[in-house]
Write a protein that holds these residues in place. Structure first.
Motif, PDB file in Angstrom:
ATOM      1  N   PHE A   1      28.583  24.371  11.993  1.00  0.00           N
ATOM      2  CA  PHE A   1      28.534  25.112  10.743  1.00  0.00           C
ATOM      3  C   PHE A   1      29.918  25.301  10.126  1.00  0.00           C
ATOM      4  N   GLY A   2      30.885  24.522  10.609  1.00  0.00           N
ATOM      5  CA  GLY A   2      32.227  24.580  10.055  1.00  0.00           C
ATOM      6  C   GLY A   2      33.051  25.684  10.672  1.00  0.00           C
ATOM      7  N   SER A   3      32.715  26.925  10.358  1.00  0.00           N
ATOM      8  CA  SER A   3      33.454  28.063  10.905  1.00  0.00           C
ATOM      9  C   SER A   3      33.110  28.316  12.367  1.00  0.00           C
ATOM     10  N   HIS A   4      31.954  27.814  12.809  1.00  0.00           N
ATOM     11  CA  HIS A   4      31.514  27.988  14.189  1.00  0.00           C
ATOM     12  C   HIS A   4      30.473  26.923  14.501  1.00  0.00           C
ATOM     13  N   ILE A   5      30.254  26.703  15.772  1.00  0.00           N
ATOM     14  CA  ILE A   5      29.198  25.772  16.181  1.00  0.00           C
ATOM     15  C   ILE A   5      28.290  26.461  17.194  1.00  0.00           C
ATOM     16  N   ILE A   6      27.031  26.011  17.227  1.00  0.00           N
ATOM     17  CA  ILE A   6      26.027  26.629  18.081  1.00  0.00           C
ATOM     18  C   ILE A   6      25.415  25.566  18.982  1.00  0.00           C
ATOM     19  N   ASP A   7      25.335  25.879  20.250  1.00  0.00           N
ATOM     20  CA  ASP A   7      24.723  25.012  21.252  1.00  0.00           C
ATOM     21  C   ASP A   7      23.208  25.052  21.061  1.00  0.00           C
ATOM     22  N   THR A   8      22.633  23.959  20.569  1.00  0.00           N
ATOM     23  CA  THR A   8      21.215  23.954  20.210  1.00  0.00           C
ATOM     24  C   THR A   8      20.355  22.999  21.036  1.00  0.00           C
ATOM     25  N   HIS A   9      20.964  21.993  21.644  1.00  0.00           N
ATOM     26  CA  HIS A   9      20.214  21.011  22.438  1.00  0.00           C
ATOM     27  C   HIS A   9      19.141  20.314  21.612  1.00  0.00           C
ATOM     28  N   ASP A  10      19.357  20.175  20.305  1.00  0.00           N
ATOM     29  CA  ASP A  10      18.362  19.511  19.464  1.00  0.00           C
ATOM     30  C   ASP A  10      18.974  18.408  18.610  1.00  0.00           C
ATOM     31  N   GLU A  11      20.194  17.997  18.943  1.00  0.00           N
ATOM     32  CA  GLU A  11      20.890  16.942  18.221  1.00  0.00           C
ATOM     33  C   GLU A  11      21.426  15.915  19.212  1.00  0.00           C
ATOM     34  N   ASP A  12      21.803  14.742  18.693  1.00  0.00           N
ATOM     35  CA  ASP A  12      22.491  13.768  19.528  1.00  0.00           C
ATOM     36  C   ASP A  12      23.818  14.346  20.009  1.00  0.00           C
ATOM     37  N   VAL A  13      24.311  13.854  21.117  1.00  0.00           N
ATOM     38  CA  VAL A  13      25.642  14.222  21.588  1.00  0.00           C
ATOM     39  C   VAL A  13      26.656  13.795  20.528  1.00  0.00           C
ATOM     40  N   SER A  14      27.565  14.682  20.175  1.00  0.00           N
ATOM     41  CA  SER A  14      28.529  14.392  19.108  1.00  0.00           C
ATOM     42  C   SER A  14      29.635  13.474  19.624  1.00  0.00           C
ATOM     43  N   SER A  15      30.322  12.822  18.689  1.00  0.00           N
ATOM     44  CA  SER A  15      31.426  11.936  19.066  1.00  0.00           C
ATOM     45  C   SER A  15      32.533  12.704  19.767  1.00  0.00           C
TER      46      SER A  15
END
Length: 279
Positions: A211-225
């Motif tokens: 979310f830019g200012s913060h990120i949330i561990d969601t386990h619903d997306e691909d592993v990021s680069s």
């Protein structure tokens, strides 16, 4: 205690049961959610018994709340112990956190304050839990979105001290380290390099939402680069460690998850000298 290198695994999810049994995909092992099997029978056990005939299985809990200050829940621990006896897993893990406060269950994995008092508390709880279960437990670092004013040390120093004090080992969630590092503005490799390598028993890789200012561990997306890069760099410090993709929502196809898993394998195969497409 040494943990066998199982290779590269996936979280076992109900939507993939049938395909796993039919296709026997190129996955080295599966991780189950412990509490899903606290029932006596039914479909979860029907499918699990078929799958564990072909694949090693490990257990991963979400409800132990090892860091809570209330009395240990021996009804929960007995259910866990009974399930361990039936599953015969390679190892058993849960989260280094608390979720229960008095009679209130937050159903969230809340981070510990990193104090000497909390260190002593966890060491005692881990001892009693392992004594009751008759086996070692492995504990996962959680992602966090807040810090405590009373903390006396960093999370990585706390984990290293806990290992030195108890011998306990960790399921290192690389995505959780990245999430916390971004949210609290510390260097992720500083965290990872501070943990004794012999303390690492398993690795999780997962996705998050940024979310830019913060990120949330969601386990619903691909592993990021960024997490892939962190994992690759971290692997250079380690002997081979059993590694898995953890995805809990927006699962997609089993083939897509296996493709991510194969990417993990290819990234570290030269580092760990596993050879191409090592099974």
């Amino acid at each position: 205690m040494q943990t066998q290198f199982l290779g590269f695994g996936l979280g076992l999810r109900a939507s993939h049961f049938e395909q796993i049994i039919t296709d026997k995909p190129a996955v080295d092992w599966f991780e189950i959610i412990s509490e899903n099997y606290f029932v006596a029978g039914g479909k979860p056990w029907y499918y699990l018994n078929k799958i564990r005939a072909d694949y090693p299985v490990v257990m991963h809990g979400v409800s132990m709340s090892i860091g809570s200050t209330g009395a240990l829940n021996f009804d929960y621990l007995q259910a866990l112990k009974s399930t361990i006896a039936r599953v015969e897993p390679q190892w058993v893990s849960d989260h280094l956190c608390f979720s229960q406060v008095g009679d209130f269950n937050s159903h969230d994995l809340l981070p510990m304050p990193y104090t000497n008092e909390a260190l002593e508390h966890l060491a005692s709880r881990i001892h009693h839990v392992q004594e009751f279960l008759g086996r070692e437990m492995i504990f996962e670092n959680v992602s966090s979105y807040l810090t405590y004013k009373d903390s006396q040390m960093s999370e990585w120093d706390f984990l290293a001290a806990l290992h030195n004090k108890t011998g306990c080992r960790f399921l290192m969630d690389v995505n959780n380290v990245y999430v916390s590092a971004r949210n609290h503005q510390f260097d992720a490799m500083t965290f990872l390099n501070a943990i004794p390598t012999e303390a690492i028993a398993q690795i999780h890789l997962a996705g998050h939402q940024d979310f830019g200012s913060h990120i949330i561990d969601t386990h619903d997306e691909d592993v990021s680069s960024a997490v892939w890069d962190l994992f690759e760099n971290y692997a250079k410090q380690l002997d081979p460690v059993s590694t898995m993709i953890e995805r809990d929502d927006n699962l997609g196809s089993l083939q897509d998850l296996i493709a991510e898993l194969e990417h993990a394998r290819q990234l570290v195969a030269p580092i760990w000298q596993l050879g191409v497409n090592s099974e």
